[in-house]
Design an enzyme around this catalytic site. Sequence first.
Site, PDB file in Angstrom:
ATOM      1  N   HIS A   1       3.185   3.731  -8.794  1.00 35.79           N
ATOM      2  CA  HIS A   1       3.080   2.313  -9.170  1.00 35.79           C
ATOM      3  C   HIS A   1       4.362   1.847  -9.870  1.00 35.79           C
ATOM      4  O   HIS A   1       4.829   0.732  -9.667  1.00 35.79           O
ATOM      5  CB  HIS A   1       1.875   2.095 -10.092  1.00 35.79           C
ATOM      6  CG  HIS A   1       0.560   2.388  -9.429  1.00 35.79           C
ATOM      7  ND1 HIS A   1       0.238   1.925  -8.174  1.00 35.79           N
ATOM      8  CD2 HIS A   1      -0.516   3.106  -9.838  1.00 35.79           C
ATOM      9  CE1 HIS A   1      -0.977   2.333  -7.849  1.00 35.79           C
ATOM     10  NE2 HIS A   1      -1.460   3.067  -8.839  1.00 35.79           N
TER      11      HIS A   1
ATOM     12  N   ARG B   1      -5.721  -2.476   8.335  1.00 40.31           N
ATOM     13  CA  ARG B   1      -6.852  -3.167   7.702  1.00 40.31           C
ATOM     14  C   ARG B   1      -6.363  -4.403   6.972  1.00 40.31           C
ATOM     15  O   ARG B   1      -5.226  -4.451   6.516  1.00 40.31           O
ATOM     16  CB  ARG B   1      -7.494  -2.253   6.643  1.00 40.31           C
ATOM     17  CG  ARG B   1      -8.445  -1.218   7.145  1.00 40.31           C
ATOM     18  CD  ARG B   1      -9.233  -0.654   5.952  1.00 40.31           C
ATOM     19  NE  ARG B   1      -8.380   0.063   5.018  1.00 40.31           N
ATOM     20  CZ  ARG B   1      -8.015   1.340   5.148  1.00 40.31           C
ATOM     21  NH1 ARG B   1      -8.436   2.033   6.185  1.00 40.31           N
ATOM     22  NH2 ARG B   1      -7.248   1.911   4.261  1.00 40.31           N
TER      23      ARG B   1
ATOM     24  N   ARG C   1     -11.210   2.313  -9.598  1.00 35.59           N
ATOM     25  CA  ARG C   1     -10.246   3.392  -9.875  1.00 35.59           C
ATOM     26  C   ARG C   1     -10.459   3.960 -11.289  1.00 35.59           C
ATOM     27  O   ARG C   1     -11.034   3.288 -12.151  1.00 35.59           O
ATOM     28  CB  ARG C   1      -8.818   2.854  -9.741  1.00 35.59           C
ATOM     29  CG  ARG C   1      -8.551   2.431  -8.319  1.00 35.59           C
ATOM     30  CD  ARG C   1      -7.100   2.194  -8.060  1.00 35.59           C
ATOM     31  NE  ARG C   1      -6.953   1.905  -6.643  1.00 35.59           N
ATOM     32  CZ  ARG C   1      -5.846   2.054  -5.945  1.00 35.59           C
ATOM     33  NH1 ARG C   1      -4.757   2.462  -6.530  1.00 35.59           N
ATOM     34  NH2 ARG C   1      -5.821   1.776  -4.661  1.00 35.59           N
TER      35      ARG C   1
ATOM     36  N   ARG D   1       0.219   7.670  -2.411  1.00 39.12           N
ATOM     37  CA  ARG D   1       0.710   8.678  -1.454  1.00 39.12           C
ATOM     38  C   ARG D   1       2.171   9.028  -1.719  1.00 39.12           C
ATOM     39  O   ARG D   1       2.590  10.169  -1.596  1.00 39.12           O
ATOM     40  CB  ARG D   1       0.539   8.185  -0.007  1.00 39.12           C
ATOM     41  CG  ARG D   1      -0.806   8.544   0.565  1.00 39.12           C
ATOM     42  CD  ARG D   1      -1.139   7.713   1.765  1.00 39.12           C
ATOM     43  NE  ARG D   1      -1.581   6.383   1.365  1.00 39.12           N
ATOM     44  CZ  ARG D   1      -1.874   5.422   2.210  1.00 39.12           C
ATOM     45  NH1 ARG D   1      -1.742   5.620   3.510  1.00 39.12           N
ATOM     46  NH2 ARG D   1      -2.292   4.259   1.784  1.00 39.12           N
TER      47      ARG D   1
ATOM     48  N   ASP E   1       0.831  -1.203   0.000  1.00 36.56           N
ATOM     49  CA  ASP E   1       0.000   0.000   0.000  1.00 36.56           C
ATOM     50  C   ASP E   1       0.869   1.258   0.000  1.00 36.56           C
ATOM     51  O   ASP E   1       1.985   1.252   0.520  1.00 36.56           O
ATOM     52  CB  ASP E   1      -0.899  -0.030   1.248  1.00 36.56           C
ATOM     53  CG  ASP E   1      -2.099   0.889   1.101  1.00 36.56           C
ATOM     54  OD1 ASP E   1      -2.310   1.420  -0.009  1.00 36.56           O
ATOM     55  OD2 ASP E   1      -2.817   1.080   2.095  1.00 36.56           O
TER      56      ASP E   1
ATOM     57  N   LEU F   1      11.354 -20.275  -5.050  1.00 36.17           N
ATOM     58  CA  LEU F   1      10.383 -19.377  -4.413  1.00 36.17           C
ATOM     59  C   LEU F   1       9.091 -19.394  -5.217  1.00 36.17           C
ATOM     60  O   LEU F   1       9.105 -19.208  -6.433  1.00 36.17           O
ATOM     61  CB  LEU F   1      10.926 -17.942  -4.388  1.00 36.17           C
ATOM     62  CG  LEU F   1       9.935 -16.877  -3.922  1.00 36.17           C
ATOM     63  CD1 LEU F   1       9.742 -16.929  -2.412  1.00 36.17           C
ATOM     64  CD2 LEU F   1      10.384 -15.481  -4.326  1.00 36.17           C
TER      65      LEU F   1
HETATM   66  C1  FPP Z   1      -1.479   0.362  -3.446  1.00 32.74           C
HETATM   67  O1  FPP Z   1      -1.162   1.692  -3.571  1.00 32.74           O
HETATM   68  C2  FPP Z   1      -1.024  -0.374  -4.585  1.00 32.74           C
HETATM   69  C3  FPP Z   1      -1.819  -0.940  -5.521  1.00 32.74           C
HETATM   70  C4  FPP Z   1      -3.290  -0.917  -5.518  1.00 32.74           C
HETATM   71  C5  FPP Z   1      -1.241  -1.620  -6.661  1.00 32.74           C
HETATM   72  C6  FPP Z   1       0.003  -2.359  -6.369  1.00 32.74           C
HETATM   73  C7  FPP Z   1       0.617  -2.674  -7.633  1.00 32.74           C
HETATM   74  C8  FPP Z   1       1.938  -2.629  -7.905  1.00 32.74           C
HETATM   75  C9  FPP Z   1       3.010  -2.345  -6.946  1.00 32.74           C
HETATM   76  C10 FPP Z   1       2.369  -2.898  -9.275  1.00 32.74           C
HETATM   77  C11 FPP Z   1       1.990  -4.234  -9.857  1.00 32.74           C
HETATM   78  C12 FPP Z   1       2.431  -5.371  -9.065  1.00 32.74           C
HETATM   79  C13 FPP Z   1       3.107  -6.468  -9.472  1.00 32.74           C
HETATM   80  C14 FPP Z   1       3.218  -7.605  -8.528  1.00 32.74           C
HETATM   81  C15 FPP Z   1       3.782  -6.624 -10.758  1.00 32.74           C
HETATM   82  P1  FPP Z   1      -2.319   2.752  -3.653  1.00 32.74           P
HETATM   83  O2  FPP Z   1      -2.424   3.204  -5.061  1.00 32.74           O
HETATM   84  O3  FPP Z   1      -3.559   2.201  -3.052  1.00 32.74           O
HETATM   85  O4  FPP Z   1      -1.697   3.876  -2.751  1.00 32.74           O
HETATM   86  P2  FPP Z   1      -2.458   4.954  -1.868  1.00 32.74           P
HETATM   87  O5  FPP Z   1      -3.241   4.185  -0.844  1.00 32.74           O
HETATM   88  O6  FPP Z   1      -1.349   5.742  -1.289  1.00 32.74           O
HETATM   89  O7  FPP Z   1      -3.325   5.731  -2.810  1.00 32.74           O
END
Ligand code: FPP
Length: 225
Positions: free
Chosen positions: A28, A179, A62, A15, A11, A122
């Site tokens: 991301h 959470r 989103r 931010r 998460d 892994l």
């Molecule tokens: C949470 O940050 C992150 C996600 C919803 C996406 C996670 C995805 C990646 C790291 C890239 C793809 C993954 C792989 C395994 C190749 P958020 O956007 O909810 O952050 P925020 O809560 O600060 O808005």
Amino acid sequence: MIPEHIAIIMDGNGRWAKKKSLPRIFGHRQGIKTVKKIVKSASRLGIKVLTLYAFSTENWERPKTEIEALFSLLSQFVEKELKELASEGVKLRILGDLSKFPQNLKTKIISACKATQKNSDLELNIALNYGARQEIVRAIEEIVKQNIKKPTEEIISSFLYTAGQPDPDLLIRTSGEFRVSNFLLWQIAYSEIYITNKLWPDFTSQDLEIAISEFQKRERRFGGI
Ligand code: FPP
């Protein structure tokens, strides 16, 4: 003891970008770099299963542009990074329902799973269009279909996406939220939970080691005394 299975709620990408006045997608992009680093470290540390929550069933809410950007990053990851990780013994499994994903991405992911099937260092589970309640409903549907009259815990586990894998010993969540967000509800029954304020793009291999040493200090009683 090194945890056999670590699950991570990654998460804080949004931010991280906001703090730097950048569009969310930059978060991301940086998050993917962290993914690659953490997969390598997990393998080096002798962890057997690593589960990453990449896209939840709720993430469809989103903006379309963000979803498309996430798919494109995922596609690049599967194509480029995973090749390298695969040569280091990583076996890919997807937790979730890929049916709603674009066909070309789906094909890439499925072929990456097949190509890494024989690896055993892994197991990397990526949760995509994943929701734990949906996973349990799907398992129950299958149990009903197979006319199983007395389902046991083992039987239920065997119909989950994580079939055959140990339950997570440790669940890590970054960016300070307390959470579980519909992640692995059945499997985390006895997991230790570790929450760090670090945002996912800032999470390092050292942070992973800190989480593991925190886990090692805990006394796991599994309901006993
Ligand atoms: C949470 O940050 C992150 C996600 C919803 C996406 C996670 C995805 C990646 C790291 C890239 C793809 C993954 C792989 C395994 C190749 P958020 O956007 O909810 O952050 P925020 O809560 O600060 O808005």
